[in-house]
Design a protein around this motif. Sequence first.
Motif, short mmCIF file in Angstrom:
data_model
loop_
_atom_site.label_atom_id
_atom_site.label_comp_id
_atom_site.label_asym_id
_atom_site.label_seq_id
_atom_site.Cartn_x
_atom_site.Cartn_y
_atom_site.Cartn_z
N CYS A 122 -10.75 -2.75 3.01
CA CYS A 122 -10.53 -3.33 1.68
C CYS A 122 -10.02 -2.28 0.70
O CYS A 122 -9.05 -2.49 -0.03
CB CYS A 122 -11.81 -3.96 1.17
SG CYS A 122 -12.32 -5.46 2.05
N PHE A 125 -6.34 -1.15 1.24
CA PHE A 125 -5.33 -2.00 0.60
C PHE A 125 -5.32 -1.79 -0.92
O PHE A 125 -4.25 -1.79 -1.55
CB PHE A 125 -5.59 -3.46 0.93
CG PHE A 125 -5.25 -3.82 2.35
CD1 PHE A 125 -3.92 -3.86 2.77
CD2 PHE A 125 -6.24 -4.12 3.27
CE1 PHE A 125 -3.59 -4.19 4.07
CE2 PHE A 125 -5.92 -4.46 4.58
CZ PHE A 125 -4.60 -4.49 4.98
N GLY A 128 -3.61 1.58 -1.57
CA GLY A 128 -2.17 1.45 -1.36
C GLY A 128 -1.49 0.74 -2.52
O GLY A 128 -0.42 1.15 -2.99
N GLY A 129 -2.13 -0.34 -3.01
CA GLY A 129 -1.58 -1.04 -4.17
C GLY A 129 -1.56 -0.18 -5.42
O GLY A 129 -0.60 -0.21 -6.20
N SER A 194 -10.59 4.35 7.92
CA SER A 194 -10.61 3.05 8.59
C SER A 194 -10.54 3.23 10.11
O SER A 194 -11.25 2.55 10.86
CB SER A 194 -9.46 2.17 8.10
OG SER A 194 -9.55 1.94 6.72
#
Length: 244
Positions: A122, A125, A128-129, A194
């Motif tokens: 989670c 992501f 990265g955003g 991860s």
Amino acid sequence: MELDRRLLLAHCAAHALSVIAGLLVVVPLALNGSAFKGRCALFSQGFWRTENLTVGEGESREVSHLVVQQWGPPAACQFATFVGVFTVLYGAVQGWRSLFYLHRRHDDTLFSAFLTLLLSLCVLFLSGGASVTLTLGLVSWCNTVTDHNTRPYSCAESQSVPLYLDVETSSFYYELNCAQISLWFVAALWLAQSILSFLRLYNSHSQHIGPCLPREKELLLGQTHVDCPHHHLHPHSHPPSVSI
């Protein structure tokens, strides 16, 4: 060195690096926010205007200055800051837990390892955003400052050019660029975490379920040599016959 111990050491190193990288995101963004008086430079819109300004002792001359029509949304800067702060706190807590597990010579439970993997994915992501948002926001601000590269200086050099704004712009590029590079490094660390979390989950799953699988197979095939604690057969007993 056993596999789970190697994974714990690698995870501990990743957490330590994430604390440093998170600080390199939070501190420059905090300094930039203070210099810009709480305004966000990312995605700010403006244009250059040439007009007569009073400079010095009653002396006026034609000066080009930047006019900011609209400052960037605060959420753009807050998003990157949140990811940095969370990375620092999470890295510190998980790094301590990894050291504790190394000292106690045991690892997470199967359920805890699954939750760690889910959380890592989670935040991967999210980071990265946030990295993409910070990069695009900085590009937009640099286009505004350099008038879409029509000015005789680059975005980094514009720090030493008077913009005649009511904010301090002498180090904005160093601060935002440092935060941008560090945030991409944070995203890479979350990817590594991860992968490590998945390996630890797989290792934990193998330790909990793997040992009984060959014995269960022997039982199903009707073999008599079975050591799994959940099934016991007498040495001279035979498997029940099935009549059709």
